[in-house]
Design a protein around this motif. Structure first.
Motif, PDB file in Angstrom:
ATOM      1  N   ALA A   1       0.932  -1.082   0.032  1.00  0.00           N
ATOM      2  CA  ALA A   1       0.089   0.092  -0.084  1.00  0.00           C
ATOM      3  C   ALA A   1       0.853   1.113  -0.131  1.00  0.00           C
ATOM      4  N   ILE A   2       0.159   2.411  -0.289  1.00  0.00           N
ATOM      5  CA  ILE A   2       0.848   3.695  -0.376  1.00  0.00           C
ATOM      6  C   ILE A   2       1.453   3.874   1.364  1.00  0.00           C
TER       7      ILE A   2
ATOM      8  N   ALA B   1       4.011   0.105 -11.258  1.00  0.00           N
ATOM      9  CA  ALA B   1       2.604   0.842 -11.543  1.00  0.00           C
ATOM     10  C   ALA B   1       2.680   2.357 -11.861  1.00  0.00           C
TER      11      ALA B   1
ATOM     12  N   ASN C   1       0.864   4.735 -11.283  1.00  0.00           N
ATOM     13  CA  ASN C   1       0.596   5.937 -10.200  1.00  0.00           C
ATOM     14  C   ASN C   1       1.288   5.628  -9.034  1.00  0.00           C
ATOM     15  N   ARG C   2       2.117   5.012  -9.043  1.00  0.00           N
ATOM     16  CA  ARG C   2       3.195   4.896  -7.903  1.00  0.00           C
ATOM     17  C   ARG C   2       4.378   5.740  -8.089  1.00  0.00           C
ATOM     18  N   TYR C   3       4.886   5.975  -6.954  1.00  0.00           N
ATOM     19  CA  TYR C   3       6.022   6.892  -6.996  1.00  0.00           C
ATOM     20  C   TYR C   3       7.256   6.316  -5.661  1.00  0.00           C
TER      21      TYR C   3
ATOM     22  N   VAL D   1       6.409   4.304  -0.764  1.00  0.00           N
ATOM     23  CA  VAL D   1       5.776   4.428  -1.818  1.00  0.00           C
ATOM     24  C   VAL D   1       4.745   5.411  -1.579  1.00  0.00           C
ATOM     25  N   ALA D   2       4.626   6.195  -2.696  1.00  0.00           N
ATOM     26  CA  ALA D   2       4.046   7.404  -2.755  1.00  0.00           C
ATOM     27  C   ALA D   2       2.892   7.483  -3.853  1.00  0.00           C
ATOM     28  N   ASP D   3       1.876   8.351  -3.910  1.00  0.00           N
ATOM     29  CA  ASP D   3       1.042   8.616  -4.743  1.00  0.00           C
ATOM     30  C   ASP D   3       1.061   9.703  -5.789  1.00  0.00           C
ATOM     31  N   VAL D   4       2.051  10.618  -5.419  1.00  0.00           N
ATOM     32  CA  VAL D   4       2.572  11.902  -6.117  1.00  0.00           C
ATOM     33  C   VAL D   4       4.203  11.638  -6.194  1.00  0.00           C
ATOM     34  N   ASP D   5       4.766  12.015  -7.042  1.00  0.00           N
ATOM     35  CA  ASP D   5       6.222  12.144  -7.554  1.00  0.00           C
ATOM     36  C   ASP D   5       6.963  13.632  -6.841  1.00  0.00           C
TER      37      ASP D   5
END
Length: 646
Positions: free
Chosen positions: A301-302, A327, A329-331, A341-345
């Protein structure tokens, strides 16, 4: 009766002698095993040789040997298994499906005995073309502390293990499987190739440590972990290569969600293929600065931790840039010293750009063939923060300008061309102080038009508390006007054939230009700079002088004149005729000799006088070198000024 006893004694002696000379394991064909501790003896099976081996010994195979039962390295022994030649090979028998070798034979968890198997210069073949096995090539005993060492020349290949039992079973893994808290595998060379299993095409690691400093693991396949399956184990990759391995999940490695499932990565290893991190406690441990990208798939998970630095190494944003998440949408974000794991870069935030672009020269327009530079300059006003990353995308009209070189302020900055008219400047790792030139792009002007150098992108700023922030700034596009190079036909060339400052066989050429070239440049004659004489002609006339051979015509001279590529060289009439940087009576003597004997003095003295020095000897600018010029130089030597009259 006595004769019978004597005969019996003789027979017994013969039997004893034969027993000593040839053991029961004797083999009389070309394939057998020998021991370094007993070189005179031969053993017909690997199991017999291992059992007979000394505490530290070498077992040598002479040819190809079919393995039809498991051979074990007993606890308490260190055995090196090698081949006498390239023909030496262990191959799985056609009906045998078990492990070909096991290391260790302890039967209780309290055992402290150790066993060690070293492989070098020998091939062990699982014979997958003929056998669907139910075990790996080598199984490490679950008890004791067994160690397997793979060195140069060792090959573990072609084993197909169809076992689908529980993950931690010793029967999984294509080439090697472990299930012991003290198990260790050391790979410094050799090849592990073409093996297949459900879990770990080459290795299935459970409660063990595998350290790889060399060798190649390639073309292995699995359902999970093409090269390795890691559960509650440490896979340490510090050298060698993982390549061509395939799997449904984790073409290179699958790290199972379990306590202490670590994939240690150092800078010396080439890892091709995906590393799958299931999530939870499974993660990558970065041992040193990563030098090549690492492809990561993630099943968590994020906010899950993907990677950590070891005690001796601290993660950087440069390491974060090496992670490529499957993925879209994963950064990866650097947070509290860990990569999560992040959802924005955070490395490429979608905010205002944080740098400026400027021309490094004086912003004047270069001519065709001229050179100009553009600098990418960090220009945010931050009191305490420093830049830790930058991405600047640039475009330009490649029909008007050509990118020649790109230089950077430090080794962490890279300039990459993405197409004939675009590229990218990236910088990550360490810190960039504010208002620092990050990279300089050098262009050559190709044609008339707008080169239109334009930049866009982002900068990441790290504050003193380690929190990433973004400071907006502006981008200044660099547009360069390129002027065509030509010589107007109205420009004229004349010659002064009576100019007495020329050597014998030469004449003075006067080139009258309609205007001065831009940017302080002059003109070249046959690739050499001509000299601008501001005191020749009227106020609105521009003369450049040069000394040419007598036979040069006006048309030939004009054909050899081009726009200069160096700053304009103006004649200075300061009396320093010799060109050695010092004004003295020697300069007056040269001017006198030029005035009275042309270049006779110079020829006799072996002194090479430059064109500029000859022209500069005309102190009063009357177009001739006269005795008055020599007297003017002499006057200046004594009084530090020229006379107002002759």
């Amino acid at each position: 009766m006595a004769v019978f006893r004597k005969f019996s004694a003789i027979v017994l002696a013969i039997v004893i002698a034969l027993t000593i000379a040839v053991p029961a394991a004797y083999a009389d064909d070309d394939t057998f095993f020998t021991l370094a501790s007993r070189p005179e003896q031969r053993y017909s099976s690997l199991a017999l040789a291992l059992n007979a081996a000394a505490a530290v010994d070498t077992v040598t195979l002479t040819g190809e040997y079919a393995v039809n039962s498991t051979a074990t390295v007993p606890d308490g022994k260190t055995v090196t298994l090698t081949g006498a030649s390239s023909a030496a090979r262990l191959i799985r028998g056609g009906a045998f499906t078990g492990a070909m070798l096991t290391v260790g034979n302890s039967t209780t968890g309290t055992s402290t005995a150790t066993s060690r198997l070293i492989l070098q210069n020998i091939t062990i073949d699982g014979n997958k073309a003929a056998v669907r096995a139910l075990a790996p090539i080598i199984a490490m005993n679950r008890y004791g502390k067994p160690t397997l060492v793979v060195r140069d020349g060792a090959v573990l290949q072609n084993n197909h293990n169809e076992t689908v039992s529980e993950v931690q079973s010793l029967t999984t893994g294509g080439a090697i499987a472990t299930m012991g808290a003290g198990s260790a595998i050391e790979i410094s060379g050799g090849r592990i190739i073409g093996n297949t299993a459900q879990y770990g095409g080459a290795f299935s690691l459970y409660k063990a440590t595998l350290t790889m400093t060399g060798g190649v693991v390639e073309d292995n396949t699995a359902t999970m972990g093409g090269a390795a399956f890691v559960r509650d184990a440490h896979l340490k990759l510090f050298g060698g290569a993982l390549r061509g391995n395939t799997s449904e999940r984790g073409g290179a490695v699958y790290a199972f969600n379990h306590t202490n499932s670590f994939v240690h990565i150092g800078s010396g290893t080439s890892v091709q293929g995906e590393v799958y991190i299931e999530g939870g406690n499974a993660r990558v441990a970065v041992e040193s600065a990563l030098t090549s990208p690492l492809s990561i798939a993630h099943g968590g998970a994020i906010g899950d931790v993907l990677a950590v630095g070891t005690d001796a190494y601290t993660l950087t944003t440069a390491d974060a840039r090496m992670f490529r998440l499957a993925a879209s949408n994963r950064y990866v974000a650097l947070q509290d010293g860990q990569l999560v794991v992040a959802d924005v870069d955070p490395l490429y935030p979608t905010n205002e750009t944080n740098y400026t672009v400027s021309l490094k020269s004086d912003n004047t327009a270069p001519e065709v063939g001229g050179i100009f530079e553009v600098a990418v300059v960090v220009a945010a006003d931050i009191e305490s923060g420093k830049f830790s990353a930058l991405q600047a995308n640039f475009t330009y009209n490649h029909e008007v300008a050509r990118l020649i070189t790109a230089t950077a302020t430090d080794a962490n900055v890279m300039v990459t061309l993405k197409s004939p008219n675009s590229g990218m400047v990236t910088r990550a790792g360490g810190e960039i102080a504010t208002e620092a030139t990050v990279a300089t792009l050098t262009f050559e002007a190709l044609a008339e038009g707008d080169a239109a150098i334009a930049f866009s992108g982002t900068v990441l700023v790290g504050g003193t508390a380690g929190v990433d922030a973004s400071i907006p700034a502006t981008v200044v596009p660099a547009t360069v006007r390129v002027v065509p190079a030509f010589i107007p036909p109205t420009d004229s060339v004349t010659f002064d054939e009576d100019y007495n400052g020329c050597p014998t066989g030469y004449k003075l050429m006067l080139y009258k230009a309609v205007a001065l070239p831009d940017s302080g440049f002059g003109f070249d004659y046959d690739g050499n700079a001509m000299y601008y004489a501001p005191n020749v002609g009227e106020a609105d006339e521009y003369y450049f002088l040069y000394i040419v051979p007598d036979g040069v015509t006006e048309s030939a001279a004009k054909a050899n004149i081009t726009n200069g590529t160096t700053p304009r060289a103006e004649l200075s009439y300061d009396g320093e005729v010799s060109g050695n940087g010092a004004l003295n009576i020697f300069d007056a003597q040269i001017a006198y000799d030029l005035a009275t004997h042309n270049d006779t003095y110079l020829a006799d003295g072996g002194f090479a006088l430059s064109i500029a020095s000859r022209l500069a000897a005309d102190i009063n600018g009357d177009g001739q070198i006269t005795v008055s010029d020599a007297r003017a130089v002499q006057y200046k030597v004594h009084y530090d000024e020229f006379p107002t009259t002759e």
